[in-house]
Design a protein around this motif. Structure first.
Motif, short mmCIF file in Angstrom:
data_model
loop_
_atom_site.label_atom_id
_atom_site.label_comp_id
_atom_site.label_asym_id
_atom_site.label_seq_id
_atom_site.Cartn_x
_atom_site.Cartn_y
_atom_site.Cartn_z
N GLN A 2 0.85 -1.19 0.00
CA GLN A 2 0.00 0.00 0.00
C GLN A 2 0.89 1.24 0.00
OE1 GLN A 2 -0.54 -2.30 2.84
NE2 GLN A 2 -1.62 -3.50 1.29
N LEU A 3 0.46 2.25 -0.75
CA LEU A 3 1.16 3.53 -0.79
C LEU A 3 0.22 4.61 -0.29
CD1 LEU A 3 2.91 3.37 -4.28
CD2 LEU A 3 3.86 2.77 -2.06
N GLN A 4 0.71 5.41 0.62
CA GLN A 4 -0.07 6.51 1.18
C GLN A 4 0.62 7.82 0.85
OE1 GLN A 4 -3.09 6.34 2.99
NE2 GLN A 4 -3.03 8.56 2.66
N ALA A 5 -0.01 8.60 -0.01
CA ALA A 5 0.53 9.90 -0.38
C ALA A 5 -0.08 10.99 0.49
CB ALA A 5 0.23 10.20 -1.84
N SER A 6 0.72 11.98 0.81
CA SER A 6 0.24 13.09 1.63
C SER A 6 1.05 14.34 1.33
CB SER A 6 0.34 12.74 3.11
OG SER A 6 1.68 12.49 3.48
N GLY A 7 0.58 15.47 1.83
CA GLY A 7 1.33 16.71 1.71
C GLY A 7 0.77 17.72 0.73
N SER A 16 6.08 26.74 -1.57
CA SER A 16 6.64 25.39 -1.55
C SER A 16 5.69 24.41 -0.88
CB SER A 16 7.97 25.38 -0.77
OG SER A 16 8.93 26.21 -1.39
N LEU A 17 5.80 23.17 -1.29
CA LEU A 17 5.11 22.06 -0.64
C LEU A 17 6.04 20.86 -0.66
CD1 LEU A 17 1.48 22.12 -2.13
CD2 LEU A 17 2.11 22.57 0.25
N ARG A 18 5.82 19.97 0.30
CA ARG A 18 6.59 18.72 0.34
C ARG A 18 5.62 17.56 0.37
NH1 ARG A 18 10.07 15.82 5.01
NH2 ARG A 18 11.84 15.06 3.76
N LEU A 19 5.67 16.74 -0.65
CA LEU A 19 4.83 15.55 -0.72
C LEU A 19 5.59 14.36 -0.15
CD1 LEU A 19 3.29 15.85 -4.31
CD2 LEU A 19 2.53 16.91 -2.18
N SER A 20 4.84 13.47 0.48
CA SER A 20 5.41 12.24 1.01
C SER A 20 4.64 11.05 0.46
CB SER A 20 5.35 12.21 2.54
OG SER A 20 6.08 13.27 3.10
N CYS A 21 5.31 9.94 0.34
CA CYS A 21 4.66 8.70 -0.10
C CYS A 21 5.26 7.57 0.73
CB CYS A 21 4.90 8.48 -1.58
SG CYS A 21 4.18 6.95 -2.22
N ALA A 22 4.45 7.00 1.60
CA ALA A 22 4.91 5.94 2.48
C ALA A 22 4.39 4.59 1.99
CB ALA A 22 4.42 6.20 3.90
N ALA A 23 5.28 3.65 1.86
CA ALA A 23 4.92 2.31 1.42
C ALA A 23 4.86 1.37 2.61
CB ALA A 23 5.95 1.80 0.41
N GLN A 105 -3.00 6.93 -3.68
CA GLN A 105 -4.35 7.41 -3.95
C GLN A 105 -4.39 8.79 -4.57
OE1 GLN A 105 -2.81 7.83 -1.20
NE2 GLN A 105 -3.57 9.62 -0.10
N GLY A 106 -3.29 9.49 -4.62
CA GLY A 106 -3.27 10.83 -5.19
C GLY A 106 -3.46 11.90 -4.13
N THR A 107 -2.76 13.00 -4.31
CA THR A 107 -2.92 14.14 -3.41
C THR A 107 -2.98 15.39 -4.27
OG1 THR A 107 -1.99 15.26 -1.46
CG2 THR A 107 -0.40 14.36 -3.03
N LEU A 108 -3.93 16.26 -3.97
CA LEU A 108 -4.18 17.43 -4.81
C LEU A 108 -3.27 18.57 -4.42
CD1 LEU A 108 -5.87 18.95 -6.92
CD2 LEU A 108 -7.49 19.49 -5.09
N VAL A 109 -2.62 19.12 -5.42
CA VAL A 109 -1.80 20.33 -5.26
C VAL A 109 -2.45 21.44 -6.07
CG1 VAL A 109 0.42 21.39 -5.75
CG2 VAL A 109 0.32 19.06 -4.85
N THR A 110 -2.76 22.54 -5.41
CA THR A 110 -3.37 23.68 -6.07
C THR A 110 -2.48 24.89 -5.84
OG1 THR A 110 -5.58 22.79 -5.69
CG2 THR A 110 -5.42 25.11 -6.30
N VAL A 111 -2.04 25.51 -6.93
CA VAL A 111 -1.18 26.68 -6.85
C VAL A 111 -1.97 27.87 -7.41
CG1 VAL A 111 1.03 27.70 -7.45
CG2 VAL A 111 0.82 25.20 -7.21
#
Length: 113
Positions: A2-7, A16-23, A105-111
């Motif tokens: 399983q992969l969990q994306a966040s940030g 700036s933003l920092r995305l993470s993906c934990a397996a 699952q995808g994480t939304l980035v809005t600039v």
């Protein structure tokens, strides 16, 4: 696996933003990992990826602004995004190649401009 994306989130242009993906799950070793992004109506495009030896590659549109990294001990990958532009707005998906290809699952980035 399983992969969990966040940030993801909302940020102003130049921010700036920092995305993470934990397996997690039955992981012996992760080969390739990376990030794609997708704007509704468009094809998913590769943003950056990183191999097991930490070699990296980037889309031309993000070179010099984004940095991909991974912590193998924690099976986690990061995407540091600086100098964000409105055209970076998208849903960002992480993936990992283990015994197959797995997606977060995808994480939304809005600039905003």
């Amino acid at each position: 696996v399983q992969l969990q994306a966040s940030g993801g989130g909302l940020v102003q242009a130049g921010g700036s933003l920092r995305l993470s993906c934990a397996a997690s799950g039955s992981i012996f070793s992760i080969n390739h990992m990376g990030w794609y992004r997708q704007v509704p109506g468009n094809a998913r495009e590769l943003v950056a990826d990183i191999s097991s030896d930490s070699s990296t590659r980037y889309a031309d549109s993000v070179k010099g602004r984004f940095t991909i990294s991974r912590d193998n001990a924690k099976n986690t990958m990061f995407l540091q995004m600086n100098s964000l532009k409105p055209e970076d707005t998208a849903v960002y998906y992480c993936y990992a190649v283990v015994d197959g290809v797995y997606w977060g699952q995808g994480t939304l980035v809005t600039v905003s401009s």
